[in-house]
Design an enzyme around this catalytic site. Structure first.
Site, PDB file in Angstrom:
ATOM      1  N   SER A  40      17.900 -23.621  20.855  1.00  0.00           N
ATOM      2  CA  SER A  40      19.261 -23.796  20.334  1.00  0.00           C
ATOM      3  C   SER A  40      20.263 -23.244  21.344  1.00  0.00           C
ATOM      4  O   SER A  40      19.944 -23.125  22.533  1.00  0.00           O
ATOM      5  CB  SER A  40      19.395 -23.110  18.971  1.00  0.00           C
ATOM      6  OG  SER A  40      20.599 -23.488  18.342  1.00  0.00           O
ATOM      7  N   ASN A  41      21.449 -22.913  20.908  1.00  0.00           N
ATOM      8  CA  ASN A  41      22.484 -22.378  21.806  1.00  0.00           C
ATOM      9  C   ASN A  41      23.309 -21.345  21.053  1.00  0.00           C
ATOM     10  O   ASN A  41      23.089 -21.116  19.864  1.00  0.00           O
ATOM     11  CB  ASN A  41      23.345 -23.518  22.355  1.00  0.00           C
ATOM     12  CG  ASN A  41      23.999 -24.308  21.240  1.00  0.00           C
ATOM     13  OD1 ASN A  41      24.876 -23.819  20.549  1.00  0.00           O
ATOM     14  ND2 ASN A  41      23.530 -25.528  21.034  1.00  0.00           N
ATOM     15  N   ALA A  42      24.262 -20.746  21.747  1.00  0.00           N
ATOM     16  CA  ALA A  42      24.970 -19.584  21.188  1.00  0.00           C
ATOM     17  C   ALA A  42      26.206 -19.954  20.355  1.00  0.00           C
ATOM     18  O   ALA A  42      27.002 -19.080  20.009  1.00  0.00           O
ATOM     19  CB  ALA A  42      25.379 -18.645  22.322  1.00  0.00           C
TER      20      ALA A  42
END
Ligand code: CTP
Length: 206
Positions: free
Chosen positions: A21-23
């Site tokens: 995923s990402n932040a």
């Protein structure tokens, strides 16, 4: 207007219990939903997982992956007046995730990824009833030039350019460009202020 807004970072599963995923915190997308509701618009919020509660007046659809987000956008795009893709959609997803948990071994592990569908590009080229399409551009260099390229390639009505420091933060600095207009710079302020500006610009384009 009926605003279709996406938010959060998608999850791409490498096996049944692990994902890439990402932040993204989802704050910008949720702020956009609240800003549109405050202006008495109808809001459908398609949200990848976040720690936030969707505004109760919005219709919220929870998704996890880029593919699920694409399906949800396709379902609602024909009924909206304006799509705002604020979600951080994964550009790649595991090519062939196994049905079982990957076992640990002493060896290196290589993941094979395949590109996801660019939802924004799809929307820019599939609008049949004159929907507005607004996208974000996350750039760490040549911000305006890269954002303008995305705007042209994805056939957007407006692009909101930001830099990686905005990710996960409560505040943001952005540069906004509407098709045919000049760049507008908004310096370090809350995502609520930026969201209200984007909604009022969208209203003026319709
Ligand atoms: N986006 C999308 N579908 C994807 C990837 C991105 O709809 N599969 C949208 C995002 O929601 C955002 C815009 O495209 O509104 C730009 O995302 P960004 O990550 O800045 O750009 P990319 O087009 O993915 O290009 P790159 O990562 O190479 O900069």
């Amino acid at each position: 207007m009926h605003f279709l807004i996406t938010a959060g970072g998608t999850r791409e599963y490498i096996d049944p219990v692990r994902f890439i995923s990402n932040a993204s915190s989802g704050r910008t997308g949720y702020a956009l939903a609240r800003a549109a509701l405050r202006r008495r618009h109808k809001v459908t919020l398609i949200t990848a997982p976040t720690g936030l509660r969707p505004p109760s007046d919005a219709k919220a659809l929870c998704v996890e992956t880029a593919a699920e987000m694409f399906e949800a956008v396709k379902r609602y795009f024909g009924r909206c007046d304006c799509l705002i893709m604020a979600a951080a959609v994964a550009d790649y997803t595991p090519a062939r995730p196994p049905g079982r948990k990957i076992k640990k071994t002493p060896n290196m592990l290589t993941l094979k990824l395949k590109p996801t569908v660019d939802i924004l590009r799809w929307a820019g080229t599939h609008r049949k009833k004159g929907q507005l399409v607004i996208g974000f551009a996350l750039e760490d260099s040549n911000v305006r030039a890269n954002a303008e390229r995305k705007m042209k390639e994805k056939k957007l009505d407006m692009v909101v350019a930001n830099t990686p420091v905005a990710i996960g933060s409560a505040q943001t600095s952005v540069e906004i460009k509407s098709a045919g207009g000049d760049w507008l710079r908004i310096r370090r302020t809350s995502k609520a202020v930026v969201a209200a500006k984007i909604i009022s610009l969208a209203e003026s384009l319709k």
